[in-house]
Design an enzyme around this catalytic site. Structure first.
Site, PDB file in Angstrom:
ATOM      1  N   ALA A   8     -40.447   7.641 -57.386  1.00  0.00           N
ATOM      2  CA  ALA A   8     -39.811   7.048 -58.560  1.00  0.00           C
ATOM      3  C   ALA A   8     -40.206   5.594 -58.759  1.00  0.00           C
ATOM      4  O   ALA A   8     -39.363   4.718 -58.930  1.00  0.00           O
ATOM      5  CB  ALA A   8     -38.290   7.175 -58.456  1.00  0.00           C
ATOM      6  N   GLY A   9     -41.507   5.341 -58.742  1.00  0.00           N
ATOM      7  CA  GLY A   9     -42.002   4.019 -59.098  1.00  0.00           C
ATOM      8  C   GLY A   9     -42.128   3.888 -60.596  1.00  0.00           C
ATOM      9  O   GLY A   9     -41.485   4.614 -61.363  1.00  0.00           O
ATOM     10  N   ALA A  10     -42.993   2.977 -61.041  1.00  0.00           N
ATOM     11  CA  ALA A  10     -43.115   2.721 -62.475  1.00  0.00           C
ATOM     12  C   ALA A  10     -43.609   3.947 -63.241  1.00  0.00           C
ATOM     13  O   ALA A  10     -43.033   4.333 -64.260  1.00  0.00           O
ATOM     14  CB  ALA A  10     -44.049   1.535 -62.707  1.00  0.00           C
ATOM     15  N   ILE A  11     -44.680   4.571 -62.754  1.00  0.00           N
ATOM     16  CA  ILE A  11     -45.221   5.741 -63.445  1.00  0.00           C
ATOM     17  C   ILE A  11     -44.280   6.931 -63.319  1.00  0.00           C
ATOM     18  O   ILE A  11     -44.043   7.662 -64.283  1.00  0.00           O
ATOM     19  CB  ILE A  11     -46.612   6.103 -62.892  1.00  0.00           C
ATOM     20  N   GLY A  12     -43.730   7.136 -62.121  1.00  0.00           N
ATOM     21  CA  GLY A  12     -42.815   8.247 -61.917  1.00  0.00           C
ATOM     22  C   GLY A  12     -41.599   8.173 -62.829  1.00  0.00           C
ATOM     23  O   GLY A  12     -41.190   9.176 -63.437  1.00  0.00           O
ATOM     24  N   LYS A 204     -61.508   6.412 -65.071  1.00  0.00           N
ATOM     25  CA  LYS A 204     -60.381   5.653 -64.531  1.00  0.00           C
ATOM     26  C   LYS A 204     -60.800   4.863 -63.292  1.00  0.00           C
ATOM     27  O   LYS A 204     -60.362   3.721 -63.088  1.00  0.00           O
ATOM     28  CB  LYS A 204     -59.227   6.607 -64.186  1.00  0.00           C
TER      29      LYS A 204
END
Length: 327
Positions: A8-12, A204
């Site tokens: 649950a970081g920024a992307i998550g 990427k």
């Protein structure tokens, strides 16, 4: 569908918020203060479409969350082996696992025939140790073009458009690939399915390797890295090196170098994820973003001198004691 966001970081949190907002059943595998914050206050995402506050089912136990149909692994590369072990109780025969991880993926030489078919990449998959944790039949490849910043646990800001490119690792179009693409598209995220995910991976990788390590050395934003006349020559040299390696592996990057640099500068005053990790005292993704590329370059006997020097400098800076970093 039961969808799990593992990490649950920024992307998550960005993915969890958009998917939950679209009506999907979203489970979040998290821990510590992040888990506590999400359980108490949910997830709060601010992006170009406005503010999204959602409630999700969050736990630190994969067994408690139960079997999942889709699992997005949203973790940093150094934590990937541990996360693959954690998600095992959530797998069933048809579970789709989508690693949302920067850099060259551990499965790069799996699923297709070629000169290096079946090889493991030692920088990220020593002796195939990561590959053994998950049958590659569960995998769908993913390249995420999302810039996001975690303000606090469960609270995220993302200021640019969201794009996710998906592809089977065997380069075949499939029903399940289209199913996942539709789920993401319905969540308000542009989603594309491709019959060659490795092309997108190299696009990427080119962006990551020319920006992330240099941002740690300079503390510069994306706009500065790609537009400052003092930095552009180095960035362009590294870009030329990685484009040559990509071509050696048959990859097609659709942007010419000049356009690539302009697009990078156009991202604005955004800190790279690696700079954010460095400032937070977290491990850096140098192996996945950088040293894995050097390993691939060595396989085809092509030197990457500028890139090697910058990666080693970044690694040296990251290894300094925290007190010395602050001086």
């Amino acid at each position: 569908m039961n969808i799990c966001i593992a990490g649950a970081g920024a992307i998550g949190c960005t993915l969890a918020a958009r998917l939950a907002k679209s009506g999907q059943t979203v489970n979040v595998l998290a821990r510590g203060t992040t888990l506590e914050a999400i359980q108490k206050k949910g997830i709060h995402l601010t992006d170009i479409d406005g503010e999204h506050k959602v409630t999700v089912n969050a736990s630190d136990s994969a067994k408690e969350l139960g079997p999942q149909d889709i699992i997005f692994i949203c973790t940093k590369a150094p934590a990937l082996p541990a996360m693959l072990k954690l998600i095992t109780p959530m797998l069933h025969e048809k579970t789709i696992v989508i690693p949302v991880v920067n850099g060259i993926p551990w499965w790069y030489f799996q699923g297709i025939e070629g000169r290096f078919s079946g090889d493991s990449i030692q920088a990220i998959d020593p002796e195939g140790s990561v590959s053994k944790l998950l049958p590659h039949t569960h995998l769908i490849g993913c390249v995420v073009f999302i810039t996001a910043f975690r303000n606090s646990p469960g609270v995220v800001t993302s200021t640019n458009p969201h794009l996710i490119v998906l592809g089977e690792i065997n380069h075949q179009m499939s029903e399940r690939l289209e199913q996942v693409r539709t789920v993401i598209e319905d969540a308000g995220i542009e989603a594309r399915a491709t019959d060659n995910i490795r092309d997108q991976i190299w696009t990427k990788v080119a962006a990551n390797i020319t920006s992330n390590p240099l941002s740690v050395v300079t503390k510069g934003t994306l706009e500065q890295l790609y537009a400052d006349d003092r930095l552009k020559p180095l960035v362009r040299r590294m870009l030329d090196e990685v484009l040559l390696i990509a071509a050696a592996y048959g990859a097609r990057i659709r942007f010419d170098p000049h356009t690539f640099m302009e697009l990078g500068a156009g991202m604005g005053a955004v800190k790279t994820s690696m700079l954010q990790d460095y400032e937070a005292g977290q491990p850096l993704e140098l192996d996945a973003i950088g040293y894995s590329v050097l390993e691939l370059a060595n396989k085809v006997d092509i030197p990457m001198i500028a890139t090697q020097n910058l990666l080693d400098l970044t690694q040296f800076i990251a290894a300094q004691p925290q007190t010395q970093k602050q001086l």
